[in-house]
Design a protein around this motif. Structure first.
Motif, short mmCIF file in Angstrom:
data_model
loop_
_atom_site.label_atom_id
_atom_site.label_comp_id
_atom_site.label_asym_id
_atom_site.label_seq_id
_atom_site.Cartn_x
_atom_site.Cartn_y
_atom_site.Cartn_z
N CYS A 93 0.85 -1.19 0.00
CA CYS A 93 0.00 0.00 0.00
C CYS A 93 0.89 1.24 0.00
O CYS A 93 1.77 1.37 0.85
CB CYS A 93 -0.92 0.00 1.21
N CYS A 96 0.03 3.34 3.52
CA CYS A 96 0.39 2.88 4.87
C CYS A 96 1.48 1.81 4.90
O CYS A 96 2.05 1.55 5.95
CB CYS A 96 -0.85 2.36 5.59
N CYS A 124 -4.26 -0.71 0.14
CA CYS A 124 -5.00 -1.73 0.90
C CYS A 124 -6.46 -1.28 0.95
O CYS A 124 -6.78 -0.11 0.71
CB CYS A 124 -4.42 -1.88 2.31
N ARG A 125 -7.35 -2.19 1.24
CA ARG A 125 -8.79 -1.86 1.29
C ARG A 125 -9.09 -0.74 2.29
O ARG A 125 -9.88 0.15 2.02
CB ARG A 125 -9.60 -3.10 1.67
N ARG A 126 -8.43 -0.82 3.43
CA ARG A 126 -8.69 0.17 4.49
C ARG A 126 -8.37 1.60 4.01
O ARG A 126 -9.18 2.51 4.16
CB ARG A 126 -7.87 -0.19 5.72
N CYS A 127 -7.19 1.78 3.41
CA CYS A 127 -6.80 3.12 2.93
C CYS A 127 -7.66 3.55 1.74
O CYS A 127 -8.03 4.72 1.64
CB CYS A 127 -5.33 3.14 2.55
N THR A 129 -10.74 2.70 1.10
CA THR A 129 -12.06 3.06 1.60
C THR A 129 -12.02 4.40 2.34
O THR A 129 -12.90 5.24 2.19
CB THR A 129 -12.60 1.96 2.54
N ARG A 130 -10.97 4.61 3.12
CA ARG A 130 -10.84 5.86 3.88
C ARG A 130 -10.68 7.06 2.94
O ARG A 130 -11.24 8.12 3.17
CB ARG A 130 -9.62 5.75 4.80
#
Length: 179
Positions: A93, A96, A124-127, A129-130
């Motif tokens: 990513c 991050c 990554c999915r988290r970043c 989406t954020r």
């Protein structure tokens, strides 16, 4: 001399060099053998794989050099793909550093960003989406590395899986390609 009717035991690839030792492309080993048999290229490095016919056995070259200079009228371009972006960014990513499983447009397409090598990064999915459809600076996210088109060597590695050691001497030019 024609190479028709030759049977190949295994599939191999060959690096084609211009007369100036500039890498031009990667072709199937059979095509490289035909270039040598037709007198259009010289074998620089042999692969150890042999093409056989009833009256002829020819070792497939792994690197061939054309006997004449070929003018390349355009800059090589690599097609943008999810697989290519993930490979370029080492599945990391770019926000991050965790394992990336998707790609993200740094400047969202909804805000005028292009679908180009210099605007797409692994995320990554988290970043992903954020960030949504915002600029990284708007939510305090930063890029670990500025996205660029992949180098020619990286494109060869992506398309072939692995670059043979003896190709390295000819793939020394690691300038980024234009998108």
């Amino acid at each position: 001399m024609r190479a028709m009717g030759l049977a190949c035991e295994t599939v191999s690839l060959a690096l084609v060099l211009n007369a100036t030792d500039e890498p031009l492309s990667v072709v199937p080993g059979r095509r490289a053998a035909v270039l040598v048999l037709d007198g259009k290229a010289d074998a620089v490095h042999l692969s150890g794989v042999v093409l056989r016919s009833e009256h002829l056995s020819v070792e497939i070259p792994s690197v061939v050099r054309l006997q004449y200079y070929v003018r390349v009228p355009f800059m090589r371009r690599g097609s943008l793909s999810r697989r290519g972006v993930l490979a370029r960014d080492n599945h990391s990513c770019q926000y991050c550093g965790r394992r990336a499983d998707s790609i993200d447009h740094v400047r969202p397409r909804s805000r005028g960003g292009g679908h180009t090598w210099d605007n797409v990064v692994a995320a990554c999915r988290r970043c992903n989406t954020r960030k949504r459809d915002r600029l990284p600076s708007e939510i305090g996210m930063g890029l670990r590395r500025t996205p660029q088109p992949p180098t020619w060597t990286a494109l060869i590695r992506l398309s072939t899986g692995e670059v043979p050691d003896h190709w390295s001497a000819y793939l020394r030019d690691d300038r980024a390609l234009s998108a």
